[in-house]
Design a protein around this motif. Sequence first.
Motif, PDB file in Angstrom:
ATOM      1  N   GLY A   1       9.592  37.236  44.746  1.00 32.91           N
ATOM      2  CA  GLY A   1      10.316  37.271  46.018  1.00 32.91           C
ATOM      3  C   GLY A   1      11.800  37.525  45.831  1.00 32.91           C
ATOM      4  O   GLY A   1      12.388  37.179  44.796  1.00 32.91           O
ATOM      5  N   THR A   2      12.414  38.162  46.842  1.00 31.94           N
ATOM      6  CA  THR A   2      13.858  38.417  46.781  1.00 31.94           C
ATOM      7  C   THR A   2      14.654  37.232  47.329  1.00 31.94           C
ATOM      8  O   THR A   2      15.851  37.122  47.070  1.00 31.94           O
ATOM      9  CB  THR A   2      14.220  39.666  47.609  1.00 31.94           C
ATOM     10  N   GLY A   3      14.023  36.372  48.120  1.00 29.45           N
ATOM     11  CA  GLY A   3      14.742  35.254  48.718  1.00 29.45           C
ATOM     12  C   GLY A   3      15.578  35.654  49.917  1.00 29.45           C
ATOM     13  O   GLY A   3      16.381  34.856  50.408  1.00 29.45           O
ATOM     14  N   LEU A   4      15.400  36.902  50.388  1.00 31.71           N
ATOM     15  CA  LEU A   4      16.180  37.367  51.525  1.00 31.71           C
ATOM     16  C   LEU A   4      15.323  37.649  52.757  1.00 31.71           C
ATOM     17  O   LEU A   4      15.852  37.798  53.860  1.00 31.71           O
ATOM     18  CB  LEU A   4      16.953  38.644  51.168  1.00 31.71           C
ATOM     19  N   GLY A   5      14.014  37.736  52.595  1.00 28.35           N
ATOM     20  CA  GLY A   5      13.147  38.118  53.711  1.00 28.35           C
ATOM     21  C   GLY A   5      13.292  37.214  54.915  1.00 28.35           C
ATOM     22  O   GLY A   5      13.548  37.677  56.033  1.00 28.35           O
ATOM     23  N   LEU A   6      13.143  35.910  54.717  1.00 34.64           N
ATOM     24  CA  LEU A   6      13.242  34.977  55.845  1.00 34.64           C
ATOM     25  C   LEU A   6      14.683  34.798  56.309  1.00 34.64           C
ATOM     26  O   LEU A   6      14.926  34.515  57.483  1.00 34.64           O
ATOM     27  CB  LEU A   6      12.630  33.626  55.463  1.00 34.64           C
ATOM     28  N   ALA A   7      15.647  34.956  55.388  1.00 35.00           N
ATOM     29  CA  ALA A   7      17.056  34.916  55.800  1.00 35.00           C
ATOM     30  C   ALA A   7      17.364  36.078  56.734  1.00 35.00           C
ATOM     31  O   ALA A   7      18.108  35.932  57.711  1.00 35.00           O
ATOM     32  CB  ALA A   7      17.967  34.955  54.573  1.00 35.00           C
TER      33      ALA A   7
ATOM     34  N   MET B   1      19.265  43.102  51.945  1.00 35.35           N
ATOM     35  CA  MET B   1      20.685  42.799  52.090  1.00 35.35           C
ATOM     36  C   MET B   1      21.299  43.642  53.217  1.00 35.35           C
ATOM     37  O   MET B   1      22.107  43.147  54.011  1.00 35.35           O
ATOM     38  CB  MET B   1      21.410  43.070  50.769  1.00 35.35           C
ATOM     39  N   LEU B   2      20.895  44.909  53.285  1.00 30.45           N
ATOM     40  CA  LEU B   2      21.408  45.771  54.343  1.00 30.45           C
ATOM     41  C   LEU B   2      20.952  45.289  55.717  1.00 30.45           C
ATOM     42  O   LEU B   2      21.720  45.282  56.679  1.00 30.45           O
ATOM     43  CB  LEU B   2      20.942  47.222  54.115  1.00 30.45           C
ATOM     44  N   HIS B   3      19.695  44.870  55.820  1.00 32.92           N
ATOM     45  CA  HIS B   3      19.201  44.351  57.093  1.00 32.92           C
ATOM     46  C   HIS B   3      19.946  43.070  57.477  1.00 32.92           C
ATOM     47  O   HIS B   3      20.235  42.837  58.654  1.00 32.92           O
ATOM     48  CB  HIS B   3      17.699  44.085  57.021  1.00 32.92           C
TER      49      HIS B   3
ATOM     50  N   LEU C   1      15.619  46.581  64.079  1.00 33.11           N
ATOM     51  CA  LEU C   1      15.867  45.273  63.474  1.00 33.11           C
ATOM     52  C   LEU C   1      14.757  44.276  63.809  1.00 33.11           C
ATOM     53  O   LEU C   1      14.318  43.507  62.948  1.00 33.11           O
ATOM     54  CB  LEU C   1      17.211  44.729  63.945  1.00 33.11           C
ATOM     55  N   LEU C   2      14.289  44.294  65.054  1.00 37.28           N
ATOM     56  CA  LEU C   2      13.219  43.372  65.445  1.00 37.28           C
ATOM     57  C   LEU C   2      11.925  43.699  64.696  1.00 37.28           C
ATOM     58  O   LEU C   2      11.211  42.789  64.265  1.00 37.28           O
ATOM     59  CB  LEU C   2      13.000  43.442  66.957  1.00 37.28           C
ATOM     60  N   ALA C   3      11.631  44.980  64.539  1.00 34.84           N
ATOM     61  CA  ALA C   3      10.432  45.374  63.791  1.00 34.84           C
ATOM     62  C   ALA C   3      10.553  44.955  62.327  1.00 34.84           C
ATOM     63  O   ALA C   3       9.570  44.515  61.710  1.00 34.84           O
ATOM     64  CB  ALA C   3      10.222  46.879  63.903  1.00 34.84           C
ATOM     65  N   SER C   4      11.766  45.066  61.776  1.00 31.55           N
ATOM     66  CA  SER C   4      11.984  44.644  60.387  1.00 31.55           C
ATOM     67  C   SER C   4      11.757  43.148  60.235  1.00 31.55           C
ATOM     68  O   SER C   4      11.104  42.692  59.287  1.00 31.55           O
ATOM     69  CB  SER C   4      13.407  45.012  59.951  1.00 31.55           C
ATOM     70  N   ALA C   5      12.300  42.345  61.181  1.00 30.50           N
ATOM     71  CA  ALA C   5      12.146  40.893  61.102  1.00 30.50           C
ATOM     72  C   ALA C   5      10.684  40.487  61.231  1.00 30.50           C
ATOM     73  O   ALA C   5      10.173  39.672  60.447  1.00 30.50           O
ATOM     74  CB  ALA C   5      12.980  40.218  62.193  1.00 30.50           C
ATOM     75  N   LEU C   6       9.990  41.071  62.209  1.00 32.14           N
ATOM     76  CA  LEU C   6       8.579  40.741  62.403  1.00 32.14           C
ATOM     77  C   LEU C   6       7.748  41.223  61.223  1.00 32.14           C
ATOM     78  O   LEU C   6       6.819  40.538  60.770  1.00 32.14           O
ATOM     79  CB  LEU C   6       8.082  41.361  63.709  1.00 32.14           C
ATOM     80  N   GLY C   7       8.100  42.388  60.698  1.00 30.59           N
ATOM     81  CA  GLY C   7       7.394  42.899  59.515  1.00 30.59           C
ATOM     82  C   GLY C   7       7.569  41.988  58.316  1.00 30.59           C
ATOM     83  O   GLY C   7       6.633  41.786  57.522  1.00 30.59           O
TER      84      GLY C   7
ATOM     85  N   PRO D   1      19.506  32.194  52.296  1.00 26.89           N
ATOM     86  CA  PRO D   1      19.524  33.388  51.443  1.00 26.89           C
ATOM     87  C   PRO D   1      19.231  33.038  49.983  1.00 26.89           C
ATOM     88  O   PRO D   1      19.749  32.065  49.447  1.00 26.89           O
ATOM     89  CB  PRO D   1      20.945  33.929  51.609  1.00 26.89           C
ATOM     90  N   PHE D   2      18.365  33.838  49.357  1.00 25.00           N
ATOM     91  CA  PHE D   2      18.008  33.763  47.939  1.00 25.00           C
ATOM     92  C   PHE D   2      17.166  32.537  47.584  1.00 25.00           C
ATOM     93  O   PHE D   2      16.953  32.266  46.412  1.00 25.00           O
ATOM     94  CB  PHE D   2      19.244  33.836  47.029  1.00 25.00           C
ATOM     95  N   PHE D   3      16.718  31.799  48.581  1.00 26.82           N
ATOM     96  CA  PHE D   3      15.776  30.713  48.279  1.00 26.82           C
ATOM     97  C   PHE D   3      14.362  31.270  48.395  1.00 26.82           C
ATOM     98  O   PHE D   3      13.982  31.820  49.420  1.00 26.82           O
ATOM     99  CB  PHE D   3      15.950  29.542  49.244  1.00 26.82           C
ATOM    100  N   THR D   4      13.587  31.145  47.333  1.00 27.73           N
ATOM    101  CA  THR D   4      12.218  31.648  47.347  1.00 27.73           C
ATOM    102  C   THR D   4      11.337  30.782  46.465  1.00 27.73           C
ATOM    103  O   THR D   4      11.814  30.190  45.478  1.00 27.73           O
ATOM    104  CB  THR D   4      12.149  33.112  46.875  1.00 27.73           C
TER     105      THR D   4
END
Length: 403
Positions: free
Chosen positions: A341-347, A224-226, A278-284, A333-336
């Motif tokens: 899963g948290t449903g936030l990773g791809l969001a 959520m913070l990201h 942020l880019l490393a977080s998204a790619l991770g 958001p929140f679709f998983t």
Amino acid sequence: MQSHTDTRVQALSQAFALFNDTSRALADSYHELERRAADLSRQLAAAHSARLSELAAKERLAERMQTLIEALPGGVVVLDASRRVVEANAAARGIVADLAPGQDWSEAAARTFGPMAESGRLQLPDGREFALSQQVLADGGMVLLFADVTRARELQARLEHYQRLSSMGEMSARLAHQLRTPLSAAVLYASRIAEGELPPSVATRLGARTMERLRHLERLIDDMLHFARADHDGREQVAVAELLARVRDAALGKSDAAVAVEFVDRSGAAVLNGSSELLASALGNLIDNALSVSPRGTQVRVQAERSAGEVAIRVADSGPGVPEALRERIFEPFFTTRADGTGLGLAVVRSVIAAHGGRVGVAARAQGGAEFEIRLPEAHAEVALRSGARVTGGGTALTRGVA
């Protein structure tokens, strides 16, 4: 004798008659020539008058065009075939310092903008940003058009920020539910342990479950913070090779052998504008997602390429793939589709990449699995790698277990 004289008189009469006929013919021809000369003179005068009118009209048009070009808010610079300045309007003279006819354009541009941007975007030391358009002329010259896009980019960034805030508002109720479930479970497990009446084996099992729920809460909050912090000021320049090395090191630190991950960097010295964190977080997030769906003994491939002012980073897995009907929904958001899963990773991935002016999508692989592709615009200028870290072109393999 009389006969001879008559013959001569007759001959002279005929000669005079022929002379008169010829004279009349010459006179008629002369009059015709005079008439034609008069016609040609009138036609020439009319053509001359039309030419003068046309030149006057073109001159008026040229004056209007010059006035219009001078009044344009964007900069206009005309170069000759040797790329020297022919003329420039007032806006261009206000953008490029000391711009004058006859100057070498590359020198004038380097003095004002520094290294010319391949992406067609130029920035002044005061922060103003310009979009550059070029048009080659028939004689080999060129027209350059500068448009100030500083305000437009600020408004776009603000709009994206407000859209994220709106999304966060809509997500609040769903987030409360997402937090309540693992929190309630953790509280229940902790209360049972706090009673002190459970056998050690049961208390240990409940303690493990409590920690599992708390870690789930931690992932939710981090994601959520990201998602909320996708904004960046664009001042940091991120070398793609360094970014891949950072993500690779993070994956190595969490690996325990099961699914191989191969990194292949064909981006050269490409550099991105934005936030390396942020880019490393998204790619991770994409790599974590790929690892979670890939069977043991398979491979996840991460590849970066550079083309046409963009950097493409692809993450390919060996999992079950993503059905076409879900390829847009998985970024909501929140679709998983995963129980844990948290449903936030791809969001988070989409939010971060959009904030960097890029885009992300997913497609099926011919050999099975899914391939996520990130496309990001290159930075204006390249910088040397600060740490010297590189991901080798031949690929660097690492392994990580799948729970």
